[in-house]
Design a protein around this motif. Structure first.
Motif, PDB file in Angstrom:
ATOM      1  N   ASN A  36       0.800  -1.232   0.000  1.00  0.00           N
ATOM      2  CA  ASN A  36       0.000   0.000   0.000  1.00  0.00           C
ATOM      3  C   ASN A  36       0.834   1.284   0.000  1.00  0.00           C
ATOM      4  O   ASN A  36       0.314   2.354   0.290  1.00  0.00           O
ATOM      5  N   LYS A  37       2.099   1.189  -0.320  1.00  0.00           N
ATOM      6  CA  LYS A  37       2.948   2.378  -0.429  1.00  0.00           C
ATOM      7  C   LYS A  37       3.416   2.495  -1.872  1.00  0.00           C
ATOM      8  O   LYS A  37       3.811   1.515  -2.497  1.00  0.00           O
ATOM      9  N   LYS A  38       3.374   3.715  -2.381  1.00  0.00           N
ATOM     10  CA  LYS A  38       3.742   3.976  -3.768  1.00  0.00           C
ATOM     11  C   LYS A  38       5.215   3.646  -4.011  1.00  0.00           C
ATOM     12  O   LYS A  38       6.073   3.941  -3.175  1.00  0.00           O
ATOM     13  N   LEU A  39       5.495   3.026  -5.160  1.00  0.00           N
ATOM     14  CA  LEU A  39       6.872   2.723  -5.530  1.00  0.00           C
ATOM     15  C   LEU A  39       7.685   4.011  -5.630  1.00  0.00           C
ATOM     16  O   LEU A  39       7.132   5.092  -5.864  1.00  0.00           O
ATOM     17  N   ASN A  40       9.002   3.896  -5.476  1.00  0.00           N
ATOM     18  CA  ASN A  40       9.887   5.060  -5.580  1.00  0.00           C
ATOM     19  C   ASN A  40       9.927   5.569  -7.018  1.00  0.00           C
ATOM     20  O   ASN A  40       9.355   6.615  -7.325  1.00  0.00           O
ATOM     21  N   SER A  41      10.636   4.884  -7.877  1.00  0.00           N
ATOM     22  CA  SER A  41      10.720   5.237  -9.301  1.00  0.00           C
ATOM     23  C   SER A  41      11.350   4.057 -10.038  1.00  0.00           C
ATOM     24  O   SER A  41      12.564   4.013 -10.233  1.00  0.00           O
ATOM     25  N   PRO A  59      15.468   5.574  -5.871  1.00  0.00           N
ATOM     26  CA  PRO A  59      14.807   6.872  -5.757  1.00  0.00           C
ATOM     27  C   PRO A  59      15.198   7.869  -6.848  1.00  0.00           C
ATOM     28  O   PRO A  59      14.894   9.049  -6.752  1.00  0.00           O
ATOM     29  N   TYR A  60      15.873   7.418  -7.905  1.00  0.00           N
ATOM     30  CA  TYR A  60      16.443   8.324  -8.906  1.00  0.00           C
ATOM     31  C   TYR A  60      15.435   9.277  -9.538  1.00  0.00           C
ATOM     32  O   TYR A  60      15.787  10.372  -9.939  1.00  0.00           O
ATOM     33  N   GLY A  61      14.188   8.885  -9.654  1.00  0.00           N
ATOM     34  CA  GLY A  61      13.180   9.737 -10.276  1.00  0.00           C
ATOM     35  C   GLY A  61      12.541  10.729  -9.319  1.00  0.00           C
ATOM     36  O   GLY A  61      11.705  11.538  -9.717  1.00  0.00           O
ATOM     37  N   LEU A  62      12.923  10.675  -8.053  1.00  0.00           N
ATOM     38  CA  LEU A  62      12.398  11.611  -7.059  1.00  0.00           C
ATOM     39  C   LEU A  62      13.381  12.763  -6.897  1.00  0.00           C
ATOM     40  O   LEU A  62      14.590  12.538  -6.770  1.00  0.00           O
ATOM     41  N   ASN A  63      12.878  13.974  -6.895  1.00  0.00           N
ATOM     42  CA  ASN A  63      13.760  15.147  -6.834  1.00  0.00           C
ATOM     43  C   ASN A  63      14.713  15.122  -5.646  1.00  0.00           C
ATOM     44  O   ASN A  63      15.879  15.452  -5.773  1.00  0.00           O
ATOM     45  N   GLY A  64      14.215  14.738  -4.488  1.00  0.00           N
ATOM     46  CA  GLY A  64      15.043  14.725  -3.281  1.00  0.00           C
ATOM     47  C   GLY A  64      15.660  13.373  -2.982  1.00  0.00           C
ATOM     48  O   GLY A  64      16.162  13.148  -1.877  1.00  0.00           O
ATOM     49  N   LEU A  65      15.608  12.461  -3.957  1.00  0.00           N
ATOM     50  CA  LEU A  65      16.135  11.107  -3.799  1.00  0.00           C
ATOM     51  C   LEU A  65      15.609  10.479  -2.506  1.00  0.00           C
ATOM     52  O   LEU A  65      14.407  10.461  -2.284  1.00  0.00           O
ATOM     53  N   GLU A  66      16.512   9.949  -1.647  1.00  0.00           N
ATOM     54  CA  GLU A  66      16.064   9.293  -0.407  1.00  0.00           C
ATOM     55  C   GLU A  66      15.321  10.234   0.533  1.00  0.00           C
ATOM     56  O   GLU A  66      14.526   9.799   1.365  1.00  0.00           O
ATOM     57  N   ASN A  67      15.560  11.535   0.418  1.00  0.00           N
ATOM     58  CA  ASN A  67      14.943  12.507   1.324  1.00  0.00           C
ATOM     59  C   ASN A  67      13.718  13.192   0.735  1.00  0.00           C
ATOM     60  O   ASN A  67      13.212  14.151   1.313  1.00  0.00           O
ATOM     61  N   ASP A  68      13.239  12.734  -0.400  1.00  0.00           N
ATOM     62  CA  ASP A  68      12.093  13.359  -1.051  1.00  0.00           C
ATOM     63  C   ASP A  68      10.844  13.190  -0.189  1.00  0.00           C
ATOM     64  O   ASP A  68      10.559  12.096   0.297  1.00  0.00           O
ATOM     65  N   PRO A  69      10.071  14.262   0.032  1.00  0.00           N
ATOM     66  CA  PRO A  69       8.871  14.168   0.868  1.00  0.00           C
ATOM     67  C   PRO A  69       7.776  13.271   0.286  1.00  0.00           C
ATOM     68  O   PRO A  69       6.920  12.792   1.016  1.00  0.00           O
ATOM     69  N   GLU A  70       7.824  13.006  -1.031  1.00  0.00           N
ATOM     70  CA  GLU A  70       6.817  12.142  -1.641  1.00  0.00           C
ATOM     71  C   GLU A  70       7.198  10.671  -1.587  1.00  0.00           C
ATOM     72  O   GLU A  70       6.408   9.802  -1.957  1.00  0.00           O
ATOM     73  N   ARG A  71       8.381  10.385  -1.117  1.00  0.00           N
ATOM     74  CA  ARG A  71       8.836   8.989  -1.006  1.00  0.00           C
ATOM     75  C   ARG A  71       8.067   8.297   0.116  1.00  0.00           C
ATOM     76  O   ARG A  71       8.014   8.778   1.242  1.00  0.00           O
ATOM     77  N   GLU A  72       7.470   7.158  -0.208  1.00  0.00           N
ATOM     78  CA  GLU A  72       6.672   6.422   0.767  1.00  0.00           C
ATOM     79  C   GLU A  72       7.387   5.189   1.306  1.00  0.00           C
ATOM     80  O   GLU A  72       7.151   4.789   2.439  1.00  0.00           O
ATOM     81  N   LEU A  73       8.241   4.569   0.503  1.00  0.00           N
ATOM     82  CA  LEU A  73       8.996   3.398   0.939  1.00  0.00           C
ATOM     83  C   LEU A  73      10.346   3.853   1.481  1.00  0.00           C
ATOM     84  O   LEU A  73      10.993   4.719   0.897  1.00  0.00           O
ATOM     85  N   ASP A  74      10.777   3.260   2.581  1.00  0.00           N
ATOM     86  CA  ASP A  74      12.045   3.679   3.179  1.00  0.00           C
ATOM     87  C   ASP A  74      13.212   2.784   2.767  1.00  0.00           C
ATOM     88  O   ASP A  74      14.211   2.683   3.459  1.00  0.00           O
ATOM     89  N   PHE A  75      13.083   2.129   1.627  1.00  0.00           N
ATOM     90  CA  PHE A  75      14.141   1.281   1.097  1.00  0.00           C
ATOM     91  C   PHE A  75      14.063   1.277  -0.419  1.00  0.00           C
ATOM     92  O   PHE A  75      13.060   1.670  -0.996  1.00  0.00           O
ATOM     93  N   ASN A  76      15.152   0.842  -1.054  1.00  0.00           N
ATOM     94  CA  ASN A  76      15.212   0.687  -2.507  1.00  0.00           C
ATOM     95  C   ASN A  76      15.105  -0.812  -2.779  1.00  0.00           C
ATOM     96  O   ASN A  76      15.980  -1.564  -2.382  1.00  0.00           O
ATOM     97  N   GLY A  77      14.036  -1.227  -3.438  1.00  0.00           N
ATOM     98  CA  GLY A  77      13.773  -2.649  -3.574  1.00  0.00           C
ATOM     99  C   GLY A  77      14.026  -3.224  -4.946  1.00  0.00           C
ATOM    100  O   GLY A  77      14.216  -2.516  -5.931  1.00  0.00           O
ATOM    101  N   ILE A  78      14.048  -4.560  -4.967  1.00  0.00           N
ATOM    102  CA  ILE A  78      14.012  -5.336  -6.200  1.00  0.00           C
ATOM    103  C   ILE A  78      12.768  -6.201  -6.087  1.00  0.00           C
ATOM    104  O   ILE A  78      12.568  -6.886  -5.077  1.00  0.00           O
ATOM    105  N   TYR A  79      11.917  -6.149  -7.111  1.00  0.00           N
ATOM    106  CA  TYR A  79      10.618  -6.802  -7.044  1.00  0.00           C
ATOM    107  C   TYR A  79      10.437  -7.797  -8.184  1.00  0.00           C
ATOM    108  O   TYR A  79      11.105  -7.708  -9.206  1.00  0.00           O
TER     109      TYR A  79
END
Length: 109
Positions: A36-41, A59-79
């Motif tokens: 239920n959390k939006k993917l990073n990018s 998080p490469y597609g997020l302006n603030g990368l790991e610190n972007d306020p729109e980031r919902e997941l606190d990790f970089n995953g492989i799915y």
């Protein structure tokens, strides 16, 4: 070449999803969230011999990368998207494309 049965699987940084595009350009989401959390990018993907899709989600597609306020997941995953899910989505898209041609519909839910 007959491209009427060619489907493109792609990572969309800006839309934060993995999508499937049919021969007529109609797109459908394959993955948008994890728990239920939006993917990073979603960034890179590969298919294995069995038809499973694996993709990275940095998080490469997020302006603030790991610190972007729109980031919902606190990790970089492989799915993994299993081959059965992919096959079902292709069938849904094929059915939608057939219906669209008959009714003039313009989008996929």
């Amino acid at each position: 070449n007959d491209d009427s049965n060619v489907y493109l699987i792609m990572c969309e940084h800006g839309n934060r999803r993995v999508s499937l595009m049919g021969p007529d350009g109609t797109k459908a989401s394959l993955a948008t969230h994890f728990h239920n959390k939006k993917l990073n990018s979603p960034n890179d993907l590969i298919l294995d011999r069995k038809g499973n899709v694996y993709f990275t989600d940095p998080p490469y597609g997020l302006n603030g990368l790991e610190n972007d306020p729109e980031r919902e997941l606190d990790f970089n995953g492989i799915y993994k998207i299993n081959a059965q899910t992919l096959s079902k989505k292709i069938d849904q898209l094929k059915n939608y494309e057939t219906t669209k041609k008959k009714s003039g519909l313009n989008s996929v839910a």
